[in-house]
Design a protein around this motif. Structure first.
Motif: not given
Length: 260
Positions: A11-12, A14-16, A18-19, A36
């Motif tokens: 999850i982390y 994936d967030w990175i 995207k950001k 980010p």
């Protein structure tokens, strides 16, 4: 409750993914990285990566950090406590300053994530110069005022104690000596000119003034981040103590200049 570590990591990351954004320049001689992480204006911090001279790659803030601090009248060019703090931050993160840019050189792309993280964290900590403790902020403002006088060829004394009617000595941040045409001038520097900060500087001036008939007293108030409160203005006006707003320093500078 058991944590699913692998899921959290996914999850982390994936967030990175995207950001963070990588944007090559039109000539492809550098890449802009939108991170980010947020700066003091809540905008995403941007960095650039380009080919270096002494190292294979360089990651840089493109001068953004010092430009922004300069816009806020935070001067890091002169030797001061603020400059010492700034240099300690750079040393801690292994960041160099060159021509106003904060940068890190590296030779292997495997070093890129660490270099980006160190530079970003360095920038965030430098921005914290705006959020330092109250005592440090007061000291920085006093330095700014003192430096301004010195830069304009006004000789000043600092932290001079004068004896008051109460028998107590009161310290004045800046004192400008007497000349043939002007009396000595003793100045209180007030970083936060609010209602709650009236009593101390005003009492000190009233207490000392009777014992120092050849001295004029004044207040220089920092109104950059917040306006001078109405109560603050009224209180000093009632005792005929002039207040000089820091934002108007070019207008009132001549008041303190030494006559030739």
């Amino acid at each position: 409750m058991m944590f699913d570590v692998e899921k959290m990591k996914k999850i982390y990351f994936d967030w990175i993914d995207k950001k963070i954004q990588f944007t090559p320049s039109k000539t492809n001689n550098y890449i802009t990285i939108t991170t980010p992480f947020l700066d003091m204006y809540n905008d995403y911090i941007e960095l650039i990566v380009f080919k270096g001279r002494d190292t294979q790659y360089v990651i840089s803030d493109d001068g953004y950090t010092l430009d922004e601090l300069g816009m806020l009248e935070i001067n890091l060019n002169k030797k001061s406590k603020r400059r010492d703090y700034f240099e300690s931050i750079l040393l801690n993160f292994g960041v160099k300053e060159s021509n106003g840019e904060l940068l890190i050189g590296f030779n292997n792309l495997n070093e890129f994530p660490d270099a980006q993280n160190r530079l970003t964290q360095c920038m965030l900590q430098v921005f914290d110069l705006l959020q330092t403790s109250k005592n440090n902020v007061i000291q920085y403002f006093k330095e700014d005022v003192t430096d301004y006088f010195i830069d304009n060829n006004i000789p000043v004394g600092e932290d001079l104690s004068l004896l008051g009617k109460s028998g107590r000595s009161s310290k004045f941040d800046i004192v400008i000596g007497r000349t043939k045409k002007k009396r000595q001038q003793a100045i209180k520097v007030v970083n936060m000119p609010t209602t709650s900060n009236i009593a101390n500087p005003l009492f000190r001036i009233i207490d000392v003034r009777e014992r120092q008939p050849n001295t004029d007293f004044a207040v220089i108030a920092n109104n950059i981040d917040q306006a001078i409160s109405g109560d603050f203005i009224s209180a000093f006006k009632n005792y005929n103590v002039p207040i000089y707003p820091w934002s108007d320093k070019e207008k009132w500078l001549s008041t303190f200049q030494i006559d030739s």
